[in-house]
Design a protein around this motif. Structure first.
Motif, short mmCIF file in Angstrom:
data_model
loop_
_atom_site.label_atom_id
_atom_site.label_comp_id
_atom_site.label_asym_id
_atom_site.label_seq_id
_atom_site.Cartn_x
_atom_site.Cartn_y
_atom_site.Cartn_z
N SER A 69 34.10 42.79 31.48
CA SER A 69 34.63 43.60 32.58
C SER A 69 35.61 44.65 32.07
CB SER A 69 35.31 42.69 33.61
OG SER A 69 34.39 41.76 34.16
N ASP A 70 36.42 44.25 31.07
CA ASP A 70 37.34 45.22 30.46
C ASP A 70 36.54 46.34 29.78
OD1 ASP A 70 39.49 43.76 31.32
OD2 ASP A 70 39.75 42.69 29.42
N LEU A 71 35.41 45.97 29.16
CA LEU A 71 34.56 46.98 28.54
C LEU A 71 34.02 47.95 29.58
CD1 LEU A 71 32.96 48.15 26.15
CD2 LEU A 71 31.20 46.42 26.59
N GLN A 72 33.62 47.42 30.75
CA GLN A 72 33.14 48.29 31.81
C GLN A 72 34.24 49.23 32.29
OE1 GLN A 72 31.66 45.09 34.43
NE2 GLN A 72 29.62 45.93 34.17
N ARG A 73 35.44 48.68 32.46
CA ARG A 73 36.56 49.54 32.90
C ARG A 73 36.84 50.62 31.85
NH1 ARG A 73 38.51 44.29 34.13
NH2 ARG A 73 38.47 43.87 36.37
N VAL A 81 26.60 44.52 30.36
CA VAL A 81 26.14 45.40 29.27
C VAL A 81 24.87 46.12 29.69
CG1 VAL A 81 25.39 45.47 26.87
CG2 VAL A 81 27.19 43.89 27.55
N ARG A 82 23.99 45.39 30.40
CA ARG A 82 22.75 46.03 30.87
C ARG A 82 23.07 47.14 31.86
NH1 ARG A 82 20.78 41.93 32.78
NH2 ARG A 82 21.16 42.26 35.00
N LEU A 134 34.32 57.84 30.95
CA LEU A 134 33.59 58.82 31.75
C LEU A 134 34.55 59.71 32.54
CD1 LEU A 134 30.53 56.79 33.11
CD2 LEU A 134 30.59 58.43 31.25
N ASP A 135 35.63 59.11 33.04
CA ASP A 135 36.63 59.91 33.76
C ASP A 135 37.21 60.98 32.85
OD1 ASP A 135 36.23 58.42 36.03
OD2 ASP A 135 37.90 57.06 35.65
N ARG A 136 37.53 60.57 31.61
CA ARG A 136 38.10 61.55 30.67
C ARG A 136 37.09 62.62 30.32
NH1 ARG A 136 40.11 56.71 28.43
NH2 ARG A 136 38.52 56.76 26.80
N LEU A 137 35.84 62.21 30.09
CA LEU A 137 34.80 63.18 29.76
C LEU A 137 34.58 64.15 30.91
CD1 LEU A 137 32.13 61.00 27.91
CD2 LEU A 137 33.61 62.74 26.91
N GLU A 138 34.54 63.59 32.13
CA GLU A 138 34.33 64.44 33.29
C GLU A 138 35.48 65.42 33.45
OE1 GLU A 138 32.53 63.81 37.75
OE2 GLU A 138 33.99 62.35 37.02
N ALA A 139 36.71 64.93 33.23
CA ALA A 139 37.86 65.82 33.32
C ALA A 139 37.82 66.89 32.24
CB ALA A 139 39.16 65.01 33.21
N ASP A 188 25.72 65.85 34.94
CA ASP A 188 26.11 64.81 35.90
C ASP A 188 26.81 63.68 35.18
OD1 ASP A 188 26.44 63.12 38.00
OD2 ASP A 188 24.34 62.51 38.14
N LEU A 189 28.12 63.60 35.35
CA LEU A 189 28.92 62.51 34.77
C LEU A 189 29.50 61.64 35.87
CD1 LEU A 189 30.84 64.45 31.98
CD2 LEU A 189 28.95 62.88 31.67
N GLY A 190 28.86 61.66 37.03
CA GLY A 190 29.42 60.95 38.17
C GLY A 190 29.09 59.47 38.20
N GLY A 191 28.18 59.00 37.34
CA GLY A 191 27.80 57.58 37.36
C GLY A 191 28.95 56.69 36.94
N ARG A 192 29.17 55.62 37.68
CA ARG A 192 30.21 54.65 37.34
C ARG A 192 29.66 53.24 37.54
NH1 ARG A 192 31.75 58.79 35.94
NH2 ARG A 192 33.84 59.74 36.05
N ILE A 193 30.25 52.28 36.85
CA ILE A 193 29.86 50.88 36.94
C ILE A 193 30.79 50.16 37.89
CG2 ILE A 193 29.44 48.75 35.65
CD1 ILE A 193 29.11 50.45 33.15
N GLU A 194 30.22 49.40 38.80
CA GLU A 194 31.05 48.59 39.71
C GLU A 194 31.54 47.36 38.96
OE1 GLU A 194 30.75 46.22 44.00
OE2 GLU A 194 29.05 47.39 43.23
N VAL A 195 32.83 47.22 38.80
CA VAL A 195 33.43 46.13 38.05
C VAL A 195 33.95 45.08 39.02
CG1 VAL A 195 35.15 45.51 36.33
CG2 VAL A 195 34.09 47.78 36.26
N THR A 196 33.50 43.84 38.82
CA THR A 196 33.92 42.75 39.71
C THR A 196 34.62 41.61 38.98
OG1 THR A 196 31.72 41.72 39.48
CG2 THR A 196 32.05 43.24 41.34
N GLY A 197 34.41 41.48 37.67
CA GLY A 197 34.97 40.36 36.92
C GLY A 197 36.32 40.68 36.31
N HIS A 198 36.82 39.72 35.52
CA HIS A 198 38.11 39.88 34.86
C HIS A 198 38.04 39.41 33.41
CE1 HIS A 198 40.03 40.72 38.73
NE2 HIS A 198 39.32 39.71 39.22
#
Length: 469
Positions: free
Chosen positions: A232-236, A204-205, A242-247, A218-228
């Motif tokens: 982690s689903d919230l991060q995905r 969350v942080r 962000l992908d939809r907004l950028e598109a 700039d909408l290029g920022g992304r979160i590196e997701v490692t958990g399951h």
């Protein structure tokens, strides 16, 4: 307005405080329950000890005086023999209260008890009826049992006193130790909870930090997701948003760029003809008017096409429902006949029902038909058909024209892509067809043919019924 203190705490602090509070309440409940249960057990043990002493005294009373071998003649003698024979238990005292004279006792001296005026008064009160009562002296608790004795003409009282407070002393020491260990446990649990909450809330942080780093450009920022897990689903989900907004922003920028680029030419034409217009020449005015109206129609069509492509990104662009594919194909063919004087034929028809937006698919087929009509001559053949193939619904439009220039074939579905022989249009028709197909979860392809061109719309068949070809 100042927010309450609790609402100003971070989520990590709230979780830590809540866990510490629940742990404290649980330990307090366990400690209190243990204290009550153990105190009751001690009270039962005290009553059992007193009952045992009274029972032993009654047993002795039924026996003979060991000195004479005859029954006891006085209560004082009975008490004297009993006190000589019996040693009290720890925290216990045995008293003989004669009718006259000072009482005697067996056990450790208890100054608080023997100097108290409450103790003799209680014994005197129970010397007739007997019984047991709890006596509290200066906050110290005793259990006092009085057994009246009458032997011949003499009366006395046998008294058993148990120091309940002293019996509970180990329990109190245990509770003090328990409280200290419980407090230490709460501190440890709070520390572990704070650390765990920090680890759990770190996604969350990172999400907050990524969101703060996003700007309008700039909408290029992304979160590196490692958990399951759920976070982690919230991060995905956040990354997907962000992908939809950028598109969407990219589509908006492209729309503005395309509109600006394509509208600049007709506007220049309008301005140029207006600047050289001879208002005194009726023929020049009429010709310029006709030309300007034609350019305005072209701009209106361009704007409509661009708006259509922009709407293709919206979730309600298509509204699928079960549609009879045979009726859809025949309807598109009948509408296409009015586009141009060509030899329109039905290649094949799929007798099935598919979940599609019938109006949008018809629009796509007519766009392909119009495109085919522009690249063919009178008498050329244009075919429309549909079929099910490899689990998909396919609808196509083919023509017998010159085909697609191989040089532009890879980019044929991009906006404003046109061949050198294009006579009219803006190169947006195939882009609109592609957008309609993609909105249905499908695509549009250009078949590899020897003659003419065949454009095929391929759509998924989930929910289709009555398959046929």
């Amino acid at each position: 307005m100042t927010r309450p203190t609790w609402s100003r705490l971070t989520v990590r602090q709230r979780l830590t405080a809540t866990i510490a509070l629940l742990t404290s309440v649980a330990l307090l409940a366990v400690g209190g329950t243990l204290y009550v249960l153990e105190a009751r057990r001690i009270d039962r043990s005290v009553d059992s000890t007193i009952s045992q002493e009274i029972g032993e005294f009654r047993t002795l009373r039924a026996q003979d005086d060991p000195a004479t071998g005859k029954p006891f003649t006085t209560a004082e003698r009975l008490l004297e023999v009993f006190l000589e024979r019996n040693l009290p238990d720890p925290d216990e005292q045995l008293f003989a209260f004669p009718a006259d004279g000072r009482p005697s006792y067996q056990g450790e001296y208890d100054a608080r008890l023997q100097r108290s005026t409450q103790f003799p008064a209680l014994v005197e009160r129970l010397s007739t009826t007997g019984g047991a009562e709890t006596l509290t002296i200066d906050g110290h608790e005793y259990r006092v049992a009085v057994q009246p004795i009458a032997v011949g003409s003499s009366t006395s009282s046998f008294v058993v006193v148990h120091d309940v407070a002293a019996s509970r002393a180990p329990l109190r020491d245990l509770i003090v130790t328990y409280v200290l260990l419980a407090a230490l446990s709460v501190i440890v649990v709070a520390g572990v909870a704070s650390w765990s909450a920090g680890r759990l809330l770190s996604p969350v942080r990172r999400l907050r930090e990524t969101a703060q780093g996003i700007t309008d450009g700039d909408l290029g920022g992304r979160i590196e997701v490692t958990g399951h897990d759920d976070l982690s689903d919230l991060q995905r989900t956040f990354n997907a948003m962000l992908d939809r907004l950028e598109a969407a922003f990219a589509a908006q920028r492209q729309l503005l760029d395309d509109a600006g680029h394509e509208l600049r030419t007709p506007l220049t034409v309008l301005r140029g003809h207006l600047e050289v217009l001879d208002v005194d020449d009726p023929e020049d005015v009429a010709a310029t008017r006709a030309l300007l109206l034609d350019e305005i129609d072209r701009m209106s069509r361009l704007v409509d096409d661009l708006l259509m492509l922009a709407k293709a990104r919206r979730p309600d662009f298509v509204r699928p429902r079960p549609v009879d594919v045979e009726s859809l194909t025949l309807g598109a063919l009948e509408r296409a006949r009015a586009l141009a004087d060509r030899r329109w034929v039905l290649d094949a028809v799929a007798r099935t029902t598919a979940p599609v937006d019938g109006q949008r698919i018809t629009q796509a087929l007519l766009q392909l038909s119009e495109n085919a009509a522009r690249h063919t001559e009178v008498g050329d053949e244009i075919g429309i058909g549909s079929r099910t193939h490899e689990g998909r619904l396919e609808l196509w439009v083919r023509d017998s024209g010159p085909g697609v220039d191989p040089a532009i074939a890879p980019a044929i579905f991009q906006r404003f892509a046109q061949g050198e022989d294009a006579r009219e249009g803006f190169g947006l028709g195939l882009s609109i067809v592609s957008a309609i197909a993609e909105a249905h979860g499908g695509d549009v392809v250009l078949d590899d043919t020897d003659t003419g061109a065949t454009f095929r719309v391929r759509l998924p068949m989930e929910g289709a019924t009555c398959p046929g070809s």
